[in-house]
Design a protein around this motif. Structure first.
Motif, short mmCIF file in Angstrom:
data_model
loop_
_atom_site.label_atom_id
_atom_site.label_comp_id
_atom_site.label_asym_id
_atom_site.label_seq_id
_atom_site.Cartn_x
_atom_site.Cartn_y
_atom_site.Cartn_z
N VAL A 27 9.08 24.24 -73.57
CA VAL A 27 10.15 24.36 -72.56
C VAL A 27 9.50 24.75 -71.24
CG1 VAL A 27 12.22 25.60 -71.84
CG2 VAL A 27 11.90 24.98 -74.25
N MET A 28 9.78 23.97 -70.20
CA MET A 28 9.26 24.26 -68.86
C MET A 28 10.43 24.55 -67.93
SD MET A 28 6.74 21.98 -66.41
CE MET A 28 7.95 20.68 -66.13
N SER A 29 10.29 25.61 -67.12
CA SER A 29 11.35 26.03 -66.21
C SER A 29 10.79 26.19 -64.81
CB SER A 29 11.96 27.37 -66.66
OG SER A 29 12.41 27.31 -68.00
N ALA A 30 11.67 26.00 -63.83
CA ALA A 30 11.31 26.22 -62.42
C ALA A 30 12.45 27.00 -61.77
CB ALA A 30 11.07 24.90 -61.70
N PHE A 31 12.16 28.23 -61.35
CA PHE A 31 13.18 29.09 -60.75
C PHE A 31 12.98 29.14 -59.23
CE2 PHE A 31 12.47 30.68 -65.03
CZ PHE A 31 13.75 30.84 -65.52
N PHE A 32 13.99 28.72 -58.49
CA PHE A 32 13.99 28.86 -57.04
C PHE A 32 14.58 30.23 -56.71
CE2 PHE A 32 13.78 24.39 -57.88
CZ PHE A 32 12.94 23.89 -56.89
N SER A 33 13.76 31.07 -56.05
CA SER A 33 14.14 32.46 -55.86
C SER A 33 13.87 32.89 -54.43
CB SER A 33 13.35 33.35 -56.82
OG SER A 33 13.63 34.72 -56.63
N PRO A 34 14.81 33.60 -53.77
CA PRO A 34 14.56 34.10 -52.41
C PRO A 34 13.49 35.18 -52.42
CG PRO A 34 16.64 34.95 -53.26
CD PRO A 34 16.16 33.95 -54.26
N LYS A 35 12.64 35.18 -51.40
CA LYS A 35 11.58 36.17 -51.31
C LYS A 35 12.10 37.56 -50.99
CE LYS A 35 7.84 33.01 -49.99
NZ LYS A 35 6.81 32.67 -48.98
N LYS B 58 12.85 14.80 -78.87
CA LYS B 58 13.82 14.55 -77.81
C LYS B 58 13.30 15.14 -76.50
CE LYS B 58 17.38 12.81 -80.22
NZ LYS B 58 18.05 11.52 -79.93
N PHE B 59 13.56 14.43 -75.41
CA PHE B 59 13.36 14.98 -74.07
C PHE B 59 14.70 15.53 -73.60
CE2 PHE B 59 13.64 14.52 -69.44
CZ PHE B 59 12.56 15.30 -69.05
N GLY B 60 14.68 16.77 -73.10
CA GLY B 60 15.93 17.40 -72.70
C GLY B 60 15.84 18.01 -71.32
N VAL B 61 17.00 18.27 -70.75
CA VAL B 61 17.07 18.87 -69.42
C VAL B 61 18.34 19.70 -69.33
CG1 VAL B 61 18.30 16.90 -68.40
CG2 VAL B 61 16.87 18.37 -66.94
N GLY B 62 18.33 20.68 -68.43
CA GLY B 62 19.51 21.51 -68.22
C GLY B 62 19.22 22.59 -67.19
N PHE C 232 13.33 22.05 -68.77
CA PHE C 232 13.05 20.78 -69.43
C PHE C 232 12.54 21.04 -70.85
CE2 PHE C 232 12.29 20.35 -64.90
CZ PHE C 232 13.06 19.24 -64.57
N LEU C 233 13.05 20.29 -71.80
CA LEU C 233 12.54 20.27 -73.16
C LEU C 233 11.52 19.14 -73.26
CD1 LEU C 233 12.66 21.20 -76.16
CD2 LEU C 233 14.48 19.50 -76.47
N LEU C 234 10.27 19.49 -73.57
CA LEU C 234 9.18 18.52 -73.58
C LEU C 234 8.76 18.24 -75.03
CD1 LEU C 234 7.00 20.05 -70.71
CD2 LEU C 234 8.85 18.37 -70.54
N PRO C 235 8.90 17.00 -75.50
CA PRO C 235 8.61 16.67 -76.91
C PRO C 235 7.12 16.49 -77.17
CG PRO C 235 9.39 14.72 -75.76
CD PRO C 235 9.45 15.85 -74.76
N ILE C 236 6.39 17.60 -77.18
CA ILE C 236 4.94 17.55 -77.35
C ILE C 236 4.51 17.94 -78.77
CG2 ILE C 236 4.59 18.10 -74.91
CD1 ILE C 236 3.76 20.94 -75.82
N ALA C 237 5.47 18.15 -79.67
CA ALA C 237 5.16 18.64 -81.02
C ALA C 237 4.23 17.68 -81.75
CB ALA C 237 6.44 18.85 -81.82
N THR C 238 3.33 18.24 -82.55
CA THR C 238 2.37 17.45 -83.31
C THR C 238 2.70 17.39 -84.79
OG1 THR C 238 0.94 19.40 -83.59
CG2 THR C 238 0.52 17.97 -81.69
N ASN C 239 3.82 18.02 -85.20
CA ASN C 239 4.25 18.02 -86.59
C ASN C 239 5.74 17.71 -86.63
OD1 ASN C 239 5.32 19.18 -89.19
ND2 ASN C 239 3.15 19.67 -89.50
N ASP C 240 6.14 16.76 -87.47
CA ASP C 240 7.55 16.32 -87.49
C ASP C 240 8.50 17.45 -87.83
OD1 ASP C 240 6.78 13.80 -86.80
OD2 ASP C 240 7.10 12.90 -88.78
N TYR C 241 8.07 18.41 -88.68
CA TYR C 241 8.94 19.51 -89.06
C TYR C 241 9.18 20.47 -87.89
CZ TYR C 241 8.77 18.41 -94.06
OH TYR C 241 8.91 17.81 -95.28
N LEU C 242 8.32 20.45 -86.91
CA LEU C 242 8.41 21.37 -85.78
C LEU C 242 8.93 20.67 -84.53
CD1 LEU C 242 4.89 23.00 -86.30
CD2 LEU C 242 7.08 23.77 -87.26
#
Length: 263
Positions: free
Chosen positions: A106-114, A141-145, A127-137
Motif C-alpha cells: 500500500v502506497m500513500s501520499a499525504f498533502f499536508s500544510p507546513k 488487484k490494483f486498487g485506489v482510494g 494505492f493498492l499495488l499487486p506486487i505479491a509473489t505468492n497466490d495465498y498472500l
C-alpha cells in the motif's frame, strides 16, 4: 513474561542514556509520533503472531515502510509512505502447509500544510499495488482510494488517527473485488529523553466479505544514536481482539527498528 518486559525496559532505558543530545532525541521522538512529519525515515516493522485459527498457526510479517517527505512550495509538503510486507506463515491455510513471499503493498501520499498551529493533518490518495509473489498472500488487484490523517501534539502527548479506504479498479477477474477500510487511532507519550509509551489500534473492515480484524498494539520506544546513525527502537505485545472466523491469533509481538535521516 515479567522478566522479559523488565529486561526490555532496562535495555531501552540504556539506549536512551547513550551519548545523544536530549533535545535532539525529544524532537525526533515527537516527529516519529507524527506519521506525516517532515522526516526521512526507514522503518522495519516485524510482527509475529501465534496460535492462529484451529491449527494454531504462526505468521511472521516484516513490513518495509520508508517515508519520504517532499517540499512542494513554502506552504505545502507531500509525505509519501509505502508499506511492503514480507510474510512467512505455517499451519494457517492447512496443517503442515507453509507460505512465504511478498504480499501486496500500500502506497500513500499525504498533502499536508507546513504551518498548522492547532491540528496537524494531511489528505491524499492511497494505492493498492499487486506486487505479491505468492497466490495465498495476493489479491491480484490494483486498487485506489482516499487516505487521511489528523493529530494533535502538546506537552509530550500525541493523539491522532489515520484512515484509508481502497477499492480495486483493475486486475485478475477471477479474484474477488477489493473494498477495504483501514483505521488506526494512536496515542503516544514521549519524555524529553526520547523514550516513549504508546498504543495504537489497527481496524480493518473487508466490506466485500463482511469481516472485521482488530489489533491492539501497546509499545515502548527509545531514540538513540548508533554511531552517527540516529535510530528508534520500538517493542511491545500484540492482542488480536477480532478476526474472521477461524483466523484469530492468541497473541503476538511487535519489534521495530527505524533508521532516521533528519535534515
Amino acid at each position: 513474561m515479567r522478566r522479559t518486559f523488565a529486561l526490555t525496559v532496562l535495555f531501552l532505558s540504556t539506549l536512551c542514556s547513550l551519548s545523544f543530545a536530549q533535545d535532539d532525541a525529544a524532537e525526533l521522538a515527537k516527529k516519529l509520533a507524527n506519521p506525516i512529519a517532515s522526516l526521512v525515515s526507514v522503518p522495519f516493522q516485524n510482527n509475529t503472531d501465534y496460535g492462529i485459527g484451529e491449527m494454531r498457526g504462526t505468521r511472521n510479517t516484516m513490513n518495509f515502510q520508508p517515508v519520504l517527505p517532499i517540499s512542494l512550495n513554502k506552504d505545502w509538503n507531500v509525505i509519501t509512505r509505502i508499506v511492503a510486507p514480507y510474510v512467512t506463515q505455517y499451519n494457517v491455510t492447512g496443517f503442515g502447509e507453509k507460505q512465504s513471499g511478498l504480499s501486496d503493498a500500500v502506497m500513500s501520499a499525504f498533502f499536508s500544510p507546513k504551518n498548522s498551529e492547532k491540528l496537524t493533518w494531511g489528505v491524499g490518495p492511497a494505492f493498492l499495488l499487486p506486487i505479491a509473489t505468492n497466490d495465498y498472500l495476493a489479491t491480484k488487484k490494483f486498487g485506489v482510494g482516499p487516505t487521511a490523517v489528523a493529530l494533535k501534539q502538546a506537552n509530550g502527548w500525541t493523539l491522532g488517527a489515520l484512515v484509508n479506504q481502497l477499492w480495486s479498479v483493475a486486475g485478475n477477474e477471477d479474484r474477488p473485488d477489493v473494498s477495504q477500510m483501514f483505521v488506526q487511532p494512536f496515542l503516544v507519550y514521549n519524555w524529553k529523553s526520547g523514550a516513549g509509551l504508546g498504543a495504537n489500534m489497527e481496524f480493518t473492515q473487508n466490506w466485500k466479505a463482511s469481516t472485521t480484524t482488530l489489533w491492539l498494539n501497546p509499545t515502548i520506544s527509545a531514540v538513540t544514536a548508533l554511531g552517527k546513525q540516529k535510530t528508534q527502537f520500538v517493542i511491545g505485545p500484540r492482542f488480536n481482539l477480532a478476526a474472521p472466523d477461524g483466523g484469530k491469533a492468541d497473541w503476538g509481538w511487535r519489534a521495530v527498528v527505524i533508521f532516521l535521516f533528519p535534515k
